[in-house]
Design a protein around this motif. Sequence first.
Motif, short mmCIF file in Angstrom:
data_model
loop_
_atom_site.label_atom_id
_atom_site.label_comp_id
_atom_site.label_asym_id
_atom_site.label_seq_id
_atom_site.Cartn_x
_atom_site.Cartn_y
_atom_site.Cartn_z
N ALA A 1 0.84 -1.21 0.00
CA ALA A 1 0.00 0.00 0.00
C ALA A 1 0.87 1.25 0.00
O ALA A 1 0.60 2.21 -0.72
CB ALA A 1 -0.91 -0.01 1.22
N ILE A 2 1.94 1.24 0.80
CA ILE A 2 2.86 2.38 0.85
C ILE A 2 3.55 2.59 -0.49
O ILE A 2 3.67 3.71 -0.98
CB ILE A 2 3.91 2.17 1.96
N SER A 3 3.98 1.49 -1.09
CA SER A 3 4.65 1.56 -2.39
C SER A 3 3.71 2.13 -3.45
O SER A 3 4.12 2.96 -4.26
CB SER A 3 5.12 0.16 -2.80
N ARG A 4 2.47 1.69 -3.44
CA ARG A 4 1.50 2.18 -4.42
C ARG A 4 1.24 3.66 -4.23
O ARG A 4 1.14 4.42 -5.20
CB ARG A 4 0.20 1.38 -4.29
N THR A 5 1.17 4.09 -2.97
CA THR A 5 0.94 5.50 -2.68
C THR A 5 2.11 6.35 -3.17
O THR A 5 1.92 7.42 -3.76
CB THR A 5 0.76 5.72 -1.16
N LYS A 6 3.33 5.89 -2.93
CA LYS A 6 4.52 6.63 -3.38
C LYS A 6 4.55 6.74 -4.90
O LYS A 6 4.93 7.78 -5.45
CB LYS A 6 5.78 5.93 -2.87
N LYS A 7 4.18 5.67 -5.57
CA LYS A 7 4.16 5.70 -7.04
C LYS A 7 3.16 6.73 -7.54
O LYS A 7 3.44 7.49 -8.48
CB LYS A 7 3.82 4.31 -7.58
N GLU A 8 1.98 6.75 -6.93
CA GLU A 8 0.95 7.70 -7.33
C GLU A 8 1.42 9.14 -7.08
O GLU A 8 1.16 10.03 -7.89
CB GLU A 8 -0.34 7.41 -6.56
N GLU A 9 2.11 9.35 -5.97
CA GLU A 9 2.62 10.68 -5.65
C GLU A 9 3.68 11.11 -6.67
O GLU A 9 3.73 12.28 -7.06
CB GLU A 9 3.21 10.68 -4.24
#
Length: 230
Positions: A50-58
């Motif tokens: 979830a953290i990785s996906r959020t960072k990618k979106e950012e």
Amino acid sequence: MEATLFSLPSSSSHSYPFSLKSHCNYPFIIPTHSHSHLKPKPRTLTIRSAISRTKKEETVETVKQQLEDCYLLAGISYKGLTVKQFQDLRAQLPETTKLLVAKNTLVLKAIEGTKWEALKPCMKGMNAWLFVHSEEIPAALKPYRTFQKEKKLEENDFTGGVFEGKFYGPDEFKVLENLPTRAEIYAQLLGSLKGPASAVVGTIQAPARNLVMVLKAYVKKLEEEEGGSQ
């Protein structure tokens, strides 16, 4: 496999233990192999995902924001550069130029469907991305050339760039680095107006970008003169 021994209550105070075979389909059989020692699977992987996906979106969103009012987007081979070198380079860039490290896949996602999509040939290896928010392209590129020469980073060259919707490969980058400045174009126009008619025609027939820049500069000059006379 033996089932667990247990007792059933009777009318007397005595209990009578007995054993049941596992092959008997008896509703009270309790297996001897208990699963109580098994623990629930940790949620660490789920949280990390979830953290990785959020960072990618950012990151994708950051790239999109940098593309606003951007005149040039260029890739620089980032492999081998140290954190210290990267910080030094950032300090040498003008305020109108931003340097960002992002994975090719995320940058490609951000530019998909836009004029910057022409940058696809750059999507190889490790890249740092240069966003130029100024029409003065040579002035934005010169700091990296100086840095590259001082640090002897010949292999860390420009991998390509997009300017006005056109892709410029490493071999064509000199064209961007040698673009005339606003002042040079303005001086060229003034010189043409004082010269023969053929020179004026030659300036007008120059690339559309040059003419637009000249007109903008002329309008700005008129506005400043008008403001000063009030």
